[in-house]
Design a protein around this motif. Structure first.
Motif, PDB file in Angstrom:
ATOM      1  N   ASN A   3       0.771  -1.286  -0.028  1.00 58.20           N
ATOM      2  CA  ASN A   3       0.062  -0.117   0.135  1.00 58.20           C
ATOM      3  C   ASN A   3       0.833   1.116  -0.062  1.00 58.20           C
ATOM      4  OD1 ASN A   3      -2.368  -1.386  -0.029  1.00 58.20           O
ATOM      5  ND2 ASN A   3      -2.532  -1.535   2.130  1.00 58.20           N
ATOM      6  N   LEU A   4       1.800   1.384   0.751  1.00 61.38           N
ATOM      7  CA  LEU A   4       2.796   2.425   0.848  1.00 61.38           C
ATOM      8  C   LEU A   4       3.678   2.524  -0.715  1.00 61.38           C
ATOM      9  CD1 LEU A   4       4.517   4.425   2.237  1.00 61.38           C
ATOM     10  CD2 LEU A   4       6.253   2.559   2.687  1.00 61.38           C
ATOM     11  N   TYR A   5       3.839   1.463  -1.380  1.00 59.26           N
ATOM     12  CA  TYR A   5       4.353   1.737  -2.648  1.00 59.26           C
ATOM     13  C   TYR A   5       3.595   2.532  -3.497  1.00 59.26           C
ATOM     14  CZ  TYR A   5       6.606   0.427  -7.184  1.00 59.26           C
ATOM     15  OH  TYR A   5       7.403   0.615  -8.219  1.00 59.26           O
ATOM     16  N   LEU A   6       2.074   1.912  -3.287  1.00 59.54           N
ATOM     17  CA  LEU A   6       1.111   2.608  -4.243  1.00 59.54           C
ATOM     18  C   LEU A   6       0.862   4.002  -4.132  1.00 59.54           C
ATOM     19  CD1 LEU A   6      -1.493  -0.515  -4.614  1.00 59.54           C
ATOM     20  CD2 LEU A   6       0.254   0.212  -6.110  1.00 59.54           C
ATOM     21  N   SER A   7       0.916   4.319  -2.680  1.00 64.42           N
ATOM     22  CA  SER A   7       0.488   5.788  -2.245  1.00 64.42           C
ATOM     23  C   SER A   7       1.862   6.773  -2.726  1.00 64.42           C
ATOM     24  CB  SER A   7       0.449   5.988  -0.694  1.00 64.42           C
ATOM     25  OG  SER A   7      -0.677   4.887  -0.184  1.00 64.42           O
ATOM     26  N   ILE A   8       2.953   6.203  -2.610  1.00 67.07           N
ATOM     27  CA  ILE A   8       4.017   7.004  -3.164  1.00 67.07           C
ATOM     28  C   ILE A   8       3.971   7.166  -4.534  1.00 67.07           C
ATOM     29  CG2 ILE A   8       6.622   7.104  -2.911  1.00 67.07           C
ATOM     30  CD1 ILE A   8       6.656   5.815  -0.414  1.00 67.07           C
ATOM     31  N   LYS A   9       3.620   5.966  -5.387  1.00 67.71           N
ATOM     32  CA  LYS A   9       3.646   6.134  -6.714  1.00 67.71           C
ATOM     33  C   LYS A   9       2.566   7.165  -7.241  1.00 67.71           C
ATOM     34  CE  LYS A   9       4.819   4.335 -10.588  1.00 67.71           C
ATOM     35  NZ  LYS A   9       6.202   4.531 -11.051  1.00 67.71           N
ATOM     36  N   ASN A  10       1.493   7.332  -6.274  1.00 65.36           N
ATOM     37  CA  ASN A  10       0.598   8.314  -6.901  1.00 65.36           C
ATOM     38  C   ASN A  10       1.016   9.625  -6.563  1.00 65.36           C
ATOM     39  OD1 ASN A  10      -2.340   9.030  -7.269  1.00 65.36           O
ATOM     40  ND2 ASN A  10      -2.469   9.699  -5.437  1.00 65.36           N
ATOM     41  N   ALA A  11       1.969   9.856  -5.469  1.00 65.01           N
ATOM     42  CA  ALA A  11       2.398  10.716  -5.159  1.00 65.01           C
ATOM     43  C   ALA A  11       3.497  11.436  -6.192  1.00 65.01           C
ATOM     44  CB  ALA A  11       3.028  10.875  -3.586  1.00 65.01           C
ATOM     45  N   GLU A  12       4.194  10.573  -6.556  1.00 64.06           N
ATOM     46  CA  GLU A  12       5.117  10.874  -7.690  1.00 64.06           C
ATOM     47  C   GLU A  12       4.339  11.282  -8.841  1.00 64.06           C
ATOM     48  OE1 GLU A  12       8.595   8.521  -9.806  1.00 64.06           O
ATOM     49  OE2 GLU A  12       6.925   7.440  -9.665  1.00 64.06           O
TER      50      GLU A  12
END
Length: 622
Positions: free
Chosen positions: A189-198
């Motif tokens: 979930n963290l990876y997906l959230s940071i990806k969206n933030a990117e």
């Protein structure tokens, strides 16, 4: 010995697994994975040192290797650090074996037990959820460092590598399976959230995703409430320190514009919010409230910090601009507009401050935009006002010189010519002030106002002879009109009324010609007009053997009468003085009515005059 091999194989296996995992990755990813391996090796080496010490074995050579490893790790050389730690572990086993070879079989048995216990400790450490949590949080700290520096791509690689490393660790130590199964979804979930933030380029979103992951890992993996609380306090202190650093960065901008007390209030408001966050930690650790409440309360504090930074970076610029423009208008003599902008600057400051305290960024942005637009609008108007004043000053100087020469050529004396010029100047001033007021209140386009003033002076310069004729007629008293003349030979100071003009804009302008034929300076500190008695803030000086025009502008503000007095003197070199004044008393003015007045001198003398009120819209009042 077999027990030695177990320890060395376990340590080497973990380091090889990590190296294999990161072999095809970037150096930043490798550094992350190798650090995890380094930390485990360091624990093993330090346990060996402790056991050697229990047997009285000199550990200097081992600790030297450990120190060298720590030095290499401190500069990011984890491969070299792990190699040194493996050497330290191997040397420890050799030292123990050497010591045992010189002792009894009982000690040999103790050694076997010691090594077996150490193997058990290492395996237990790898399987311990607290150790896994510490390593996971440490890795997330690296990811956070990349996010804070704006390098979101690298933070994604760290999270991905951490996931892979934990999967590899499960293969080495199956006891980790349950812990890793809990952590893995959090990391996904963290990876997906940071990806969206990117994708959105939103660093704050990535930071909050990391905070949620850290809190979630701690609350779901660590079982002991005490240990859980310790981890949570460590996590929150890091994020709170970063937040307060942002708050402290606003100090200079906030205090220089809104004052130290305002900054203390808003910064204290954020500190109080963070205290509320810390008060929740024991309840979260105990499980009586959910971790989302802790994160959401922190987000409230973060929003206030972001609002405060927005105020310090953008809001104060609009406030400062309004106050700067207010000072410019005050210097130009447009007090009403100066007071208005100063009031709007204060109002903007209060509204923005309240929005920042509440963390209402949308309302704060709206008020910043409104105040910035107002400052920009008046900035443009003031630039055009300055242009109009420059045009007027240049034209008036030339017109004055031309008219005085023309009037003298027709036989008028200096004083008589000056009286005529003062009357013309009064009308010029009214025209210029009226145009400038129209610019400042937005009833005329600035460029149109400039064109109007230019055309006005073009017409005046083309009508010099007509103006001269009007002045010559003024020297002959007409029906209902008496124009007193001042003789330069008269020995006492005198004041001659030129005009009392009532404007439809609500202000009154009084024009006086003051003559001082004496050998002493004349100091004027106020005046009276009808039922008004007005005192100057600063006295005006009329030098000996000189004369000048006194232009007094009166207006009402908050039911009080005040204004500006400007004395322009003529004694070889033209000069001017200006002062504010306030009045006591009251008086109703009507067109066509005569009013008694006087100038007050610092020696308590009064120079009397009588004047008739006229309508300022009548051209020249001939």
């Amino acid at each position: 010995m077999k027990t030695q091999i177990v320890i060395m194989v376990l340590a080497l296996a973990l380091s090889m697994a990590v190296v294999a995992t990161v072999h095809a990755q970037t150096s930043a990813q490798a550094s992350m994975g190798l650090e995890v391996s380094y930390e485990v090796h360091l624990q093993i080496a330090e346990q060996w040192v402790n056991k050697l010490g229990e047997y009285g074995i000199n550990t200097t050579s081992v600790t030297q290797l450990i120190s060298k490893a720590q030095a290499e790790a401190s500069v990011g050389n984890y491969v070299e650090a792990i190699t040194l730690l493996n050497q330290a572990i191997a040397l420890s086993a050799q030292l123990m074996a050497s010591h045992i070879s010189n002792n009894t079989s009982l000690i040999i048995s103790n050694y076997a037990n010691t090594v077996t216990n150490l193997n058990s400790y290492v395996e237990a450490s790898l399987n311990n959820s607290n150790v896994t949590t510490a390593l996971t949080l440490n890795a997330l700290g690296y990811a956070g460092g990349y996010v804070n520096s704006g390098n979101i791509q690298e933070s994604l690689r760290v999270v991905s590598l951490l996931n892979t490393t934990l999967s590899t660790a499960v293969a080495i130590s199956p006891g980790l399976s349950a812990t890793v199964q809990t952590i893995t979804p959090i990391l996904n979930n963290l990876y997906l959230s940071i990806k969206n933030a990117e994708y959105t380029q939103n660093i704050t979103e990535a930071q909050l995703a990391l905070l949620r992951a850290e809190v979630s890992v701690t609350t779901k993996v660590v079982s002991s409430p005490g240990v859980k609380e310790e981890y949570l306090r460590l996590i929150m202190s890091t994020w709170e320190g970063q937040l307060m650093s942002g708050v402290n960065s606003t100090y200079l901008n906030i205090t220089s514009t809104l004052g130290a007390s305002a900054w203390s209030y808003v910064s204290g408001n954020v500190s109080a919010c963070l205290s509320a966050v810390n008060n929740l930690i024991p309840s979260v650790a105990a499980g009586t409230i959910g971790p989302e409440q802790l994160v959401n309360t922190y987000i409230t504090c973060l929003t206030r910090e972001e609002a405060l930074k927005l105020l310090a970076k953008t809001g104060v610029k609009a406030i400062m601009k309004l106050h700067e423009e207010s000072k410019v208008l005050l210097r130009l003599g447009y007090v009403n507009y100066s007071n208005y902008l100063a009031s709007m600057g204060n109002s903007c400051g209060n509204v923005m401050l309240n929005n920042a305290i509440a963390g209402n960024i949308a309302s704060l942005n709206a008020s910043i935009n409104t105040c910035t637009a107002l400052a920009s609008q008046y900035g443009e108007r003031i630039r055009y006002v300055s242009t109009i004043l420059n045009i007027s000053s240049n034209n008036i100087e030339k017109l004055n010189e031309t008219l005085i020469k023309q009037l003298k050529a027709h036989g008028l004396g200096t004083t008589e010519a000056m009286i005529c010029w003062v009357r013309i100047y009064g009308n010029l001033s009214s025209m210029i002030d009226s145009t400038i007021n129209s610019v400042l209140n937005g009833t005329i386009a600035p460029q149109l106002a400039v064109n109007t003033i230019n055309n006005y002076f073009v017409n005046l310069n083309s009508s010099i002879q007509s103006i001269v004729a009007g002045c010559l007629n003024l020297t002959t008293p007409g029906p209902g009109r008496y124009i007193p003349m001042i003789g330069v030979s008269q020995g006492q100071p005198q004041v001659t009324p030129i005009g009392l003009e009532l404007s439809t804009s609500g202000y009154i302008e009084l024009l006086l010609l003051v003559n001082n034929p004496t050998q002493a300076n004349l100091y004027i500190n106020g005046f009276g007009l009808g039922g008004l008695k007005c005192s100057f803030n600063n006295e005006l000086t009329l030098n000996a053997n000189s004369q000048g025009t006194l232009v007094i502008t009166l207006y009402t503000t908050n039911n009080a009468v005040m204004g500006i007095a400007k004395l322009t003197t003529y004694s070889g070199v033209t000069g001017s003085q200006k002062t504010m004044f306030t009045c006591a008393g009251s008086q109703t003015f009507m067109v066509g009515t005569y009013y008694m007045g006087y100038l007050m001198l610092t020696n308590n003398e009064e120079l009397q005059f009588q004047i008739r009120a006229t309508d300022s819209t009548i051209p020249f009042n001939w």
